[in-house]
Design a protein around this motif. Structure first.
Motif, PDB file in Angstrom:
ATOM      1  N   SER A   1      37.640  43.331  21.212  1.00 58.82           N
ATOM      2  CA  SER A   1      38.600  43.077  20.122  1.00 58.82           C
ATOM      3  C   SER A   1      39.557  44.254  19.932  1.00 58.82           C
ATOM      4  CB  SER A   1      37.845  42.823  18.829  1.00 58.82           C
ATOM      5  OG  SER A   1      37.029  43.941  18.512  1.00 58.82           O
ATOM      6  N   LYS A   2      39.193  45.437  20.468  1.00 57.06           N
ATOM      7  CA  LYS A   2      40.079  46.601  20.326  1.00 57.06           C
ATOM      8  C   LYS A   2      41.240  46.573  21.311  1.00 57.06           C
ATOM      9  CE  LYS A   2      36.796  49.879  18.333  1.00 57.06           C
ATOM     10  NZ  LYS A   2      35.907  51.041  18.610  1.00 57.06           N
ATOM     11  N   LEU A   3      41.185  45.668  22.304  1.00 60.52           N
ATOM     12  CA  LEU A   3      42.264  45.615  23.297  1.00 60.52           C
ATOM     13  C   LEU A   3      43.487  44.909  22.721  1.00 60.52           C
ATOM     14  CD1 LEU A   3      40.404  44.583  26.586  1.00 60.52           C
ATOM     15  CD2 LEU A   3      41.414  46.815  26.047  1.00 60.52           C
ATOM     16  N   ALA A   4      44.652  45.502  22.920  1.00 66.47           N
ATOM     17  CA  ALA A   4      45.917  44.810  22.666  1.00 66.47           C
ATOM     18  C   ALA A   4      46.308  44.065  23.943  1.00 66.47           C
ATOM     19  CB  ALA A   4      46.996  45.823  22.292  1.00 66.47           C
ATOM     20  N   ASN A   5      47.304  43.202  23.854  1.00 68.52           N
ATOM     21  CA  ASN A   5      47.819  42.553  25.065  1.00 68.52           C
ATOM     22  C   ASN A   5      48.236  43.619  26.079  1.00 68.52           C
ATOM     23  OD1 ASN A   5      47.502  40.046  23.913  1.00 68.52           O
ATOM     24  ND2 ASN A   5      49.662  39.828  23.339  1.00 68.52           N
ATOM     25  N   MET A   6      47.947  43.375  27.364  1.00 67.84           N
ATOM     26  CA  MET A   6      48.300  44.265  28.475  1.00 67.84           C
ATOM     27  C   MET A   6      47.624  45.634  28.369  1.00 67.84           C
ATOM     28  SD  MET A   6      49.866  42.064  30.155  1.00 67.84           S
ATOM     29  CE  MET A   6      50.794  42.708  31.557  1.00 67.84           C
ATOM     30  N   GLU A   7      46.347  45.582  27.977  1.00 65.16           N
ATOM     31  CA  GLU A   7      45.503  46.775  28.004  1.00 65.16           C
ATOM     32  C   GLU A   7      44.172  46.440  28.669  1.00 65.16           C
ATOM     33  OE1 GLU A   7      46.753  49.247  23.948  1.00 65.16           O
ATOM     34  OE2 GLU A   7      44.782  48.303  24.067  1.00 65.16           O
ATOM     35  N   GLY A   8      43.575  47.447  29.305  1.00 66.78           N
ATOM     36  CA  GLY A   8      42.273  47.261  29.929  1.00 66.78           C
ATOM     37  C   GLY A   8      41.253  48.232  29.378  1.00 66.78           C
ATOM     38  N   GLN A   9      39.971  47.970  29.656  1.00 65.90           N
ATOM     39  CA  GLN A   9      38.906  48.889  29.250  1.00 65.90           C
ATOM     40  C   GLN A   9      37.749  48.815  30.254  1.00 65.90           C
ATOM     41  OE1 GLN A   9      36.516  45.910  26.161  1.00 65.90           O
ATOM     42  NE2 GLN A   9      37.672  47.586  25.294  1.00 65.90           N
ATOM     43  N   TYR A  10      37.108  49.961  30.454  1.00 63.88           N
ATOM     44  CA  TYR A  10      35.876  50.017  31.230  1.00 63.88           C
ATOM     45  C   TYR A  10      34.767  49.424  30.363  1.00 63.88           C
ATOM     46  CZ  TYR A  10      31.908  52.010  33.795  1.00 63.88           C
ATOM     47  OH  TYR A  10      30.742  52.186  34.494  1.00 63.88           O
ATOM     48  N   SER A  11      33.870  48.661  30.976  1.00 61.48           N
ATOM     49  CA  SER A  11      32.815  48.024  30.202  1.00 61.48           C
ATOM     50  C   SER A  11      31.621  47.704  31.099  1.00 61.48           C
ATOM     51  CB  SER A  11      33.360  46.742  29.552  1.00 61.48           C
ATOM     52  OG  SER A  11      32.461  46.227  28.600  1.00 61.48           O
ATOM     53  N   LEU A  12      30.637  47.070  30.536  1.00 61.39           N
ATOM     54  CA  LEU A  12      29.425  46.696  31.262  1.00 61.39           C
ATOM     55  C   LEU A  12      29.122  45.227  31.017  1.00 61.39           C
ATOM     56  CD1 LEU A  12      27.287  49.723  30.034  1.00 61.39           C
ATOM     57  CD2 LEU A  12      28.379  49.514  32.289  1.00 61.39           C
ATOM     58  N   LEU A  13      28.482  44.601  32.004  1.00 54.77           N
ATOM     59  CA  LEU A  13      27.892  43.276  31.814  1.00 54.77           C
ATOM     60  C   LEU A  13      26.399  43.506  31.610  1.00 54.77           C
ATOM     61  CD1 LEU A  13      29.294  40.960  34.677  1.00 54.77           C
ATOM     62  CD2 LEU A  13      29.824  40.810  32.242  1.00 54.77           C
ATOM     63  N   PRO A  14      25.940  43.457  30.376  1.00 52.72           N
ATOM     64  CA  PRO A  14      24.517  43.720  30.126  1.00 52.72           C
ATOM     65  C   PRO A  14      23.666  42.492  30.440  1.00 52.72           C
ATOM     66  CG  PRO A  14      25.612  43.173  28.085  1.00 52.72           C
ATOM     67  CD  PRO A  14      26.679  43.131  29.149  1.00 52.72           C
ATOM     68  N   ASN A  15      22.377  42.725  30.689  1.00 53.90           N
ATOM     69  CA  ASN A  15      21.454  41.585  30.785  1.00 53.90           C
ATOM     70  C   ASN A  15      20.586  41.551  29.516  1.00 53.90           C
ATOM     71  OD1 ASN A  15      19.201  43.302  31.121  1.00 53.90           O
ATOM     72  ND2 ASN A  15      19.407  43.315  33.355  1.00 53.90           N
ATOM     73  N   PRO A  16      19.809  40.516  29.320  1.00 52.68           N
ATOM     74  CA  PRO A  16      19.067  40.401  28.047  1.00 52.68           C
ATOM     75  C   PRO A  16      18.006  41.478  27.865  1.00 52.68           C
ATOM     76  CG  PRO A  16      19.184  38.278  29.180  1.00 52.68           C
ATOM     77  CD  PRO A  16      19.666  39.301  30.143  1.00 52.68           C
ATOM     78  N   ASN A  17      17.611  42.161  28.957  1.00 54.02           N
ATOM     79  CA  ASN A  17      16.520  43.139  28.876  1.00 54.02           C
ATOM     80  C   ASN A  17      16.993  44.567  28.648  1.00 54.02           C
ATOM     81  OD1 ASN A  17      14.803  40.954  29.551  1.00 54.02           O
ATOM     82  ND2 ASN A  17      15.331  41.266  31.715  1.00 54.02           N
ATOM     83  N   GLY A  18      18.291  44.766  28.496  1.00 55.85           N
ATOM     84  CA  GLY A  18      18.801  46.110  28.250  1.00 55.85           C
ATOM     85  C   GLY A  18      19.247  46.831  29.502  1.00 55.85           C
ATOM     86  N   GLY A  19      19.225  46.162  30.651  1.00 62.87           N
ATOM     87  CA  GLY A  19      19.797  46.719  31.884  1.00 62.87           C
ATOM     88  C   GLY A  19      21.196  46.168  32.101  1.00 62.87           C
ATOM     89  N   CYS A  20      21.749  46.411  33.288  1.00 61.77           N
ATOM     90  CA  CYS A  20      23.126  45.995  33.554  1.00 61.77           C
ATOM     91  C   CYS A  20      23.205  45.053  34.749  1.00 61.77           C
ATOM     92  CB  CYS A  20      24.007  47.204  33.833  1.00 61.77           C
ATOM     93  SG  CYS A  20      24.320  48.166  32.367  1.00 61.77           S
TER      94      CYS A  20
END
Lengths: 124, 362
Positions: B78-97
């Motif tokens: 939600s912090k992204l404005a149009n035409m902005e990117g961010q580094y992030s993670l795809l988490p799994n339900p167990n707290g890993g990635c």
């Protein structure tokens, strides 16, 4: 096409030997240094160690791999190339000259080794 | 399963340039063109480029796309404005990635994502399994190519080749724009994986070879995966499969800064717990006195006792020594002298900040 001087002898494991009297200078070939890539460290043996033909006498560490180097013929180590401690890249830039690894007092012969033409056939 | 190996749209260009091709994440990729050290130095001193077309590019559209991405990624979308990117993670339900990723917001109803090549199929299957939001997911990987142009003069070179140089030159870090570079229509992001300034350019697959060649003619050096790995370690950046995986908490890898403290998302329970309680091990940097570097899995010892294992190791041409990342017991402090097992011999080293290139605090 790698550089393969005509006056040296070679092994299938990509070492070269230059014989002067009873002293053999040993290094790795241009083909070998090219395959290894930028060399950052060479684990050298001690002077005085006796080597049999095919004995591993050290390891060459490059930015992407580690490779053993093998004695092409039997003998006792008389000298190691101390310069390579600080300038291991000499093996990349001058493998048959300033990038030599060790010198041995020969007890074996180079008779079983490959000449330049035979080595070129396997190393290109 | 039949093992097939894919090629990027730049394969022929790499082979023609003498690239040494190796299998990587299902693709034949160049590990180097000449010297890995020289390629690393080109990126630190001027400009280098990498074919990163093997990384997967996904497009998300729909009225509830923001809601969906907030649920399946850790950072605050939600912090992204149009035409902005961010580094992030795809988490799994167990707290890993499941993976680490980049998310770009194009508009309130369109987002894009770049994910690791090695996780492409796994990610797509996982994302689709979570899509109860009616979002349309389009895999654009095969139709496009991606070139990362990195280094202190990389952004200037790209901007000067753009039809609208000001829109490129004016982009802030992680800003994105659409444009034309050297005749190719591109989606450009001011980001990378080297710690240097630059752009990541996504173009149509058929335009990739000409764009690459034009960049080369304008002074950008071709760089392979060998230098890319060195550059990302020097810059303190994690690589999935080494510093992140399905089991490890991203909190242990020091990635709390890309994990929202305010939203609920897949796995937020165990991740919040790890943040509150700490993790048994933490990712640290290891700096060697020599140019040697350890194998993955090598033991790290303090006073003879094993305190952790190496997960990445490189020779750093920039710092002139070996570097490693290692997960160490959390009580091991930065500055601690250690030894690392290098093929049977203990090599002296020091535990340091994993941001190896950062200037020490005054």
């Amino acid at each position: 096409m790698s550089n393969i001087p005509a006056d040296l002898k070679y092994t299938k494991s990509h070492e070269w030997v230059r014989v002067e009297g009873d002293i053999a200078t040993i290094g790795i070939t241009d083909h070998a240094q090219s395959e290894l890539g930028d060399i950052v460290f060479i684990d050298m043996p001690n002077v005085g160690r006796a080597l049999g033909t095919g004995d591993s006498f050290g390891t060459v560490e490059s930015v992407k791999t580690v490779s053993d180097v093998y004695a092409p013929l039997a003998g006792v180590i008389t000298e190691i190339n101390e310069t390579l401690g600080a300038q291991s890249e000499l093996v990349n830039t001058d493998p048959y000259g300033a990038g030599w690894l060790i010198k041995i007092k020969m007890s074996g012969t180079t008779d079983e080794m490959l000449d330049a033409a035979a080595y070129a056939a396997i190393a290109g | 399963m039949e093992a097939t190996i894919a090629r990027t749209p730049l394969y022929d260009v790499h082979v023609a340039a003498g690239g040494k091709m190796v299998p990587f994440a299902g693709y034949e990729m160049p590990v180097q063109y000449g010297s890995i050290i020289a390629e690393t130095q080109a990126v630190r001193s001027s400009a280098g480029m990498f074919d990163v077309s093997h990384m997967a590019r996904l497009k998300f559209t729909g009225d509830r796309v923001l809601e969906f991405l907030e649920q399946i990624t850790t950072n605050d979308v939600s912090k992204l404005a149009n035409m902005e990117g961010q580094y992030s993670l795809l988490p799994n339900p167990n707290g890993g990635c499941v993976d680490d990723i980049i998310v770009y917001r194009i508009s309130p109803t369109e987002f894009r994502m770049v994910v690791n090549a090695s996780n492409h199929a796994k990610d797509v299957a996982w994302i689709k399994s979570q899509n109860t939001f009616g979002v349309t997911i389009e895999d654009q990987t095969d139709a496009t190519a991606m070139i990362a142009v990195q280094g202190p003069i990389a952004a200037d070179i790209v901007a000067n080749l753009a039809s609208d140089p000001a829109s490129f030159a004016g982009l802030s870090f992680f800003g994105v724009c659409d444009g034309v570079v050297a005749g190719a229509t591109v989606f450009a992001a001011r980001s990378g994986y080297t710690g240097e300034d630059g752009f990541e350019l996504i173009c149509d697959a058929e335009d990739a070879a000409e764009l690459w060649t034009t960049l080369k003619e304008n002074g950008v050096s071709e760089c392979g995966l060998g230098s890319r790995d060195i550059l990302r370690v020097e810059a303190g950046l994690p690589l999935y499969g080494h510093e992140l995986n399905d089991e490890l908490s991203p909190m242990a890898a020091g990635l709390g800064w890309v994990i929202s403290k305010t939203k609920s998302f897949v796995g937020s329970g165990p991740i919040n717990q790890a943040r509150a309680e700490g993790t048994p091990t933490k990712l640290q940097g290891i700096r060697f006195e020599s140019k040697r570097f350890p194998n993955i899995g090598a033991d790290v010892k303090v006073g003879g006792a094993v305190v952790g294992q190496v997960c990445s190791g490189v020779y750093s041409p920039t710092l002139g020594c070996g570097l490693a990342f290692a997960f160490l017991n959390s009580d091991v402090k930065i500055g601690t002298a250690c030894e690392v097992d290098l093929r049977g011999k203990d090599e002296p080293a020091t535990v340091v900040s994993k941001r190896f290139m950062a200037k020490p605090k005054a």
